[in-house]
Design an enzyme around this catalytic site. Sequence first.
Site, PDB file in Angstrom:
ATOM      1  N   CYS A 138       0.768  -1.321  -0.072  1.00  0.00           N
ATOM      2  CA  CYS A 138      -0.265  -0.066  -0.060  1.00  0.00           C
ATOM      3  C   CYS A 138       0.809   1.198  -0.134  1.00  0.00           C
ATOM      4  CB  CYS A 138      -0.922  -0.099   1.167  1.00  0.00           C
ATOM      5  SG  CYS A 138      -1.993   1.459   1.270  1.00  0.00           S
ATOM      6  N   CYS A 141      -0.637   4.292   2.110  1.00  0.00           N
ATOM      7  CA  CYS A 141      -0.391   3.978   3.432  1.00  0.00           C
ATOM      8  C   CYS A 141       1.004   4.294   3.931  1.00  0.00           C
ATOM      9  CB  CYS A 141      -0.670   2.463   4.061  1.00  0.00           C
ATOM     10  SG  CYS A 141      -2.153   1.958   3.164  1.00  0.00           S
ATOM     11  N   ASP A 142       2.178   3.597   3.294  1.00  0.00           N
ATOM     12  CA  ASP A 142       3.292   3.685   3.632  1.00  0.00           C
ATOM     13  C   ASP A 142       4.254   4.459   2.901  1.00  0.00           C
ATOM     14  OD1 ASP A 142       2.459   1.779   5.580  1.00  0.00           O
ATOM     15  OD2 ASP A 142       2.810   0.059   4.100  1.00  0.00           O
TER      16      ASP A 142
END
Length: 316
Positions: A138, A141-142
């Site tokens: 992701c 997200c990261d």
Amino acid sequence: MNNAKLAIIGSGPAGLTAAIYAARANLSPVLFEGFMSGGMPGGQLITTGLVENFPGFPEGIDGQQLMANMREQAERCGATLITEDIDTVDFSQKPFTLTSSGGDVWNADAVIIATGATARRLPLDSEKKFWGRGISACAVCDGGLPIFRNKELAVLGGGDSAIEEADHLTHFGSVVHLIHRRDSFRASKIMQKRALEHPKIKVHWNKIVEEFLGDENLSGLRLKDTVTGAISDLPISGCFEAIGHTPNVGFLNGQIALDELGYIKTLSGSTATNVDGVFAAGDVQDAKYRQAVSAAGSGCHAALEAERWLGGLIHA
Ligand code: NDP
């Protein structure tokens, strides 16, 4: 024992739309929004940045915000949301029984399965070793983590997700290597153009990952050319897998018929499954469109069909 007229499993656009419709039909739906299994509550849009193709938001809307809005709307309409997974089901008799991860057993007259699909990962030991140490599924997200800033990064895959992830990572990395196993993308034309014309995205055609390399943290990929067989090492600090999804059906333990790809089989033109009174909506039964808006639409269909079924008006 807890009782529900209608239980909904899953809290992506399909499950929450089903909950909104069912609540407005006075079915007092109980929705299990999940906890660990199949990813975070809210489904895949939780890990998406700006959603530009959900109608009604001309400027786009943040994926988390969109799901928070749907959740609030479902609760306001009267749905009960429970933040637990459903671990097992028994569809062999009516009422159906569902056992939650908290150990509660629920009776339900009808069930809508809307558990979505989970991101696929490469089955390599080195992938497991570096998972969370440079490998992620992701970018949204990261991607902004300090370990990825101004570093060379890689994305695996040739679909819309891979290009979306690569595009997102150009905000953080110095170069984004897009690694695809064939010589043409599966992604839509507009996304292909975005990747091919982006100055920070470098496409590597006909390459697969043989091994993830590094000591403590990921520091490179060993690639194999699928045409020539040549092996090469590519130094990178982060790798994001975007190689498709697997439908979340494990908890059904074979009690619902699946298609050849492992998605729930629904009757043509309907959300009904092979079990009378059990319906399926969203990505768990849709290998073809897999869009938030089509998932929401099928959640609506499932709620309307469950309502009619509970009222004795149709039999699947
Ligand atoms: P897809 O299934 O479309 O693409 C998966 C990609 O991963 C393919 O290119 C596939 O290669 C590759 N792949 C699969 N397994 C492996 C493997 N083991 N090793 C290497 N490569 C592998 O998934 P997406 O998540 O990209 O998209 C799913 C759906 O969501 C699509 O319908 C897409 O259009 C939609 N979507 C839409 C977006 C938007 O509209 N903004 C954004 C993101 C997704 P191959 O091509 O060779 O099969």
